[in-house]
Design a protein around this motif. Structure first.
Motif, PDB file in Angstrom:
ATOM      1  N   PRO A  48     146.562 115.149  34.516  1.00 39.72           N
ATOM      2  CA  PRO A  48     145.951 114.401  35.618  1.00 39.72           C
ATOM      3  C   PRO A  48     144.509 113.998  35.295  1.00 39.72           C
ATOM      4  CG  PRO A  48     145.865 116.736  36.082  1.00 39.72           C
ATOM      5  CD  PRO A  48     146.621 116.586  34.786  1.00 39.72           C
ATOM      6  N   PRO A  49     143.896 113.194  36.173  1.00 35.12           N
ATOM      7  CA  PRO A  49     142.504 112.779  35.950  1.00 35.12           C
ATOM      8  C   PRO A  49     141.526 113.957  35.970  1.00 35.12           C
ATOM      9  CG  PRO A  49     143.526 111.489  37.702  1.00 35.12           C
ATOM     10  CD  PRO A  49     144.463 112.601  37.371  1.00 35.12           C
ATOM     11  N   TYR A  50     140.521 113.847  35.125  1.00 36.44           N
ATOM     12  CA  TYR A  50     139.417 114.803  35.034  1.00 36.44           C
ATOM     13  C   TYR A  50     138.135 114.077  35.417  1.00 36.44           C
ATOM     14  CZ  TYR A  50     141.869 118.196  31.964  1.00 36.44           C
ATOM     15  OH  TYR A  50     142.715 119.136  31.430  1.00 36.44           O
ATOM     16  N   TRP A  51     137.255 114.780  36.103  1.00 34.13           N
ATOM     17  CA  TRP A  51     135.878 114.326  36.272  1.00 34.13           C
ATOM     18  C   TRP A  51     135.021 115.399  35.627  1.00 34.13           C
ATOM     19  CZ3 TRP A  51     134.047 111.251  41.067  1.00 34.13           C
ATOM     20  CH2 TRP A  51     134.904 110.168  41.313  1.00 34.13           C
ATOM     21  N   LEU A  52     134.206 114.998  34.647  1.00 36.25           N
ATOM     22  CA  LEU A  52     133.348 115.925  33.919  1.00 36.25           C
ATOM     23  C   LEU A  52     131.895 115.652  34.297  1.00 36.25           C
ATOM     24  CD1 LEU A  52     135.924 115.026  32.041  1.00 36.25           C
ATOM     25  CD2 LEU A  52     134.819 116.530  30.429  1.00 36.25           C
ATOM     26  N   TYR A  53     131.253 116.661  34.858  1.00 33.84           N
ATOM     27  CA  TYR A  53     129.872 116.555  35.315  1.00 33.84           C
ATOM     28  C   TYR A  53     128.967 117.270  34.320  1.00 33.84           C
ATOM     29  CZ  TYR A  53     132.187 115.677  39.827  1.00 33.84           C
ATOM     30  OH  TYR A  53     132.977 115.188  40.831  1.00 33.84           O
ATOM     31  N   ASP A  54     127.882 116.626  33.936  1.00 33.52           N
ATOM     32  CA  ASP A  54     126.920 117.245  33.027  1.00 33.52           C
ATOM     33  C   ASP A  54     125.525 117.095  33.624  1.00 33.52           C
ATOM     34  OD1 ASP A  54     125.411 118.238  30.935  1.00 33.52           O
ATOM     35  OD2 ASP A  54     126.266 116.907  29.430  1.00 33.52           O
ATOM     36  N   GLY A  55     124.936 118.228  33.998  1.00 29.31           N
ATOM     37  CA  GLY A  55     123.573 118.213  34.529  1.00 29.31           C
ATOM     38  C   GLY A  55     123.473 118.210  36.040  1.00 29.31           C
ATOM     39  N   GLU A  99     142.051 124.090  47.392  1.00 23.49           N
ATOM     40  CA  GLU A  99     143.117 123.440  48.148  1.00 23.49           C
ATOM     41  C   GLU A  99     142.518 122.818  49.393  1.00 23.49           C
ATOM     42  OE1 GLU A  99     147.009 125.441  48.259  1.00 23.49           O
ATOM     43  OE2 GLU A  99     145.967 127.126  47.292  1.00 23.49           O
ATOM     44  N   GLY A 100     142.797 121.533  49.576  1.00 25.41           N
ATOM     45  CA  GLY A 100     142.292 120.836  50.754  1.00 25.41           C
ATOM     46  C   GLY A 100     141.362 119.701  50.389  1.00 25.41           C
ATOM     47  N   GLU A 101     140.749 119.174  51.419  1.00 22.33           N
ATOM     48  CA  GLU A 101     139.950 117.972  51.241  1.00 22.33           C
ATOM     49  C   GLU A 101     138.711 118.208  50.381  1.00 22.33           C
ATOM     50  OE1 GLU A 101     137.843 117.086  55.226  1.00 22.33           O
ATOM     51  OE2 GLU A 101     139.813 117.927  55.734  1.00 22.33           O
ATOM     52  N   HIS A 133     146.559 117.209  42.534  1.00 14.97           N
ATOM     53  CA  HIS A 133     147.244 116.421  43.563  1.00 14.97           C
ATOM     54  C   HIS A 133     146.188 115.766  44.434  1.00 14.97           C
ATOM     55  CE1 HIS A 133     150.247 115.092  46.399  1.00 14.97           C
ATOM     56  NE2 HIS A 133     149.532 115.607  47.377  1.00 14.97           N
ATOM     57  N   SER A 134     146.174 114.436  44.451  1.00 15.04           N
ATOM     58  CA  SER A 134     145.216 113.678  45.254  1.00 15.04           C
ATOM     59  C   SER A 134     145.982 112.821  46.242  1.00 15.04           C
ATOM     60  CB  SER A 134     144.363 112.776  44.358  1.00 15.04           C
ATOM     61  OG  SER A 134     143.697 113.538  43.387  1.00 15.04           O
ATOM     62  N   ASP A 135     145.687 112.979  47.519  1.00 23.07           N
ATOM     63  CA  ASP A 135     146.352 112.198  48.550  1.00 23.07           C
ATOM     64  C   ASP A 135     145.331 111.897  49.635  1.00 23.07           C
ATOM     65  OD1 ASP A 135     147.871 111.109  50.590  1.00 23.07           O
ATOM     66  OD2 ASP A 135     149.504 112.559  50.375  1.00 23.07           O
ATOM     67  N   LEU A 136     144.746 110.718  49.569  1.00 19.93           N
ATOM     68  CA  LEU A 136     143.706 110.362  50.523  1.00 19.93           C
ATOM     69  C   LEU A 136     144.243 110.219  51.942  1.00 19.93           C
ATOM     70  CD1 LEU A 136     141.699 107.826  48.348  1.00 19.93           C
ATOM     71  CD2 LEU A 136     141.203 110.243  48.761  1.00 19.93           C
ATOM     72  N   ASP A 137     145.548 110.007  52.100  1.00 18.20           N
ATOM     73  CA  ASP A 137     146.146 109.916  53.431  1.00 18.20           C
ATOM     74  C   ASP A 137     146.422 111.290  54.036  1.00 18.20           C
ATOM     75  OD1 ASP A 137     146.115 107.125  53.450  1.00 18.20           O
ATOM     76  OD2 ASP A 137     148.046 107.022  52.402  1.00 18.20           O
ATOM     77  N   ALA A 138     146.503 112.319  53.195  1.00 14.69           N
ATOM     78  CA  ALA A 138     146.723 113.697  53.661  1.00 14.69           C
ATOM     79  C   ALA A 138     145.805 114.626  52.869  1.00 14.69           C
ATOM     80  CB  ALA A 138     148.186 114.090  53.487  1.00 14.69           C
ATOM     81  N   PRO A 139     144.485 114.523  53.086  1.00 16.03           N
ATOM     82  CA  PRO A 139     143.536 115.274  52.266  1.00 16.03           C
ATOM     83  C   PRO A 139     143.707 116.787  52.335  1.00 16.03           C
ATOM     84  CG  PRO A 139     142.401 114.192  54.091  1.00 16.03           C
ATOM     85  CD  PRO A 139     143.813 113.699  54.094  1.00 16.03           C
ATOM     86  N   GLU A 140     144.298 117.284  53.391  1.00 14.09           N
ATOM     87  CA  GLU A 140     144.520 118.725  53.489  1.00 14.09           C
ATOM     88  C   GLU A 140     145.516 119.212  52.430  1.00 14.09           C
ATOM     89  OE1 GLU A 140     147.608 116.666  55.892  1.00 14.09           O
ATOM     90  OE2 GLU A 140     145.432 116.449  55.771  1.00 14.09           O
ATOM     91  N   SER A 141     146.273 118.312  51.829  1.00 14.73           N
ATOM     92  CA  SER A 141     147.258 118.700  50.815  1.00 14.73           C
ATOM     93  C   SER A 141     146.734 118.580  49.383  1.00 14.73           C
ATOM     94  CB  SER A 141     148.526 117.849  50.967  1.00 14.73           C
ATOM     95  OG  SER A 141     148.274 116.510  50.584  1.00 14.73           O
ATOM     96  N   MET A 142     145.485 118.174  49.223  1.00 13.97           N
ATOM     97  CA  MET A 142     144.926 117.994  47.881  1.00 13.97           C
ATOM     98  C   MET A 142     144.788 119.325  47.143  1.00 13.97           C
ATOM     99  SD  MET A 142     141.990 115.172  48.421  1.00 13.97           S
ATOM    100  CE  MET A 142     142.325 113.548  49.035  1.00 13.97           C
TER     101      MET A 142
END
Length: 151
Positions: A48-55, A99-101, A133-142
């Motif tokens: 799945p997608p990764y977001w890598l934060y540095d700093g 788990e969740g938004e 798992h990303s679901d902007l319509d059901a953020p509680e399920s993320m």
């Protein structure tokens, strides 16, 4: 919460300097372009997608480096697509499942930093969020895997 060493990963990625208050503009947009470019260039997507934060230290006004990436099995020999490629180094981290938004992700980071403090672990301020798992319509399920780099 656990401490783990993550093996190197091949990434197709987009890089920018940003602030936490500006992150919404990248949600979905960059990942969709990464997936399209990977498929166009016959790269096998392996996660799945990764977001890598540095700093990023928690200061919402502070600029930090952000890489939005997708893991791929290998890179084509003569890749000339839209994005950059790299293989990461081993990544020593503490990690937890959120788990969740996403608006509540700071709570999970707080628990991770509390665990680090209790166990004498030093942060590198290199963090990863892996969007299982990303679901902007059901953020509680993320479901998001958060990895906080440690020395």
């Amino acid at each position: 919460m656990q401490t783990k060493i993550i093996n190197p990963i091949n990434l197709l990625y987009y890089s920018t300097e940003t602030k936490v208050t500006d992150l919404a503009q990248y949600v979905g947009v960059i990942a969709d372009r990464l997936y399209a470019d990977a498929l166009k260039n016959n790269m096998r997507i392996v996660g799945p997608p990764y977001w890598l934060y540095d700093g990023f230290t928690g200061d919402e006004a502070q600029l930090f480096s952000l890489e939005i990436a997708i893991p791929v099995e290998t890179f084509p020999e003569n890749y000339t697509g839209e994005f950059a490629t790299k293989s990461t180094e081993e990544f020593k981290c503490v990690w937890a499942i959120h788990e969740g938004e996403w608006t509540k992700i700071p709570e999970t980071y707080g628990k991770l930093f509390g665990y680090m403090g209790q166990n004498g672990l030093t942060p590198t301020y290199k963090n990863r969020e892996i969007y299982i798992h990303s679901d902007l319509d059901a953020p509680e399920s993320m479901i998001t895997l958060i990895q906080v780099g440690i020395e």
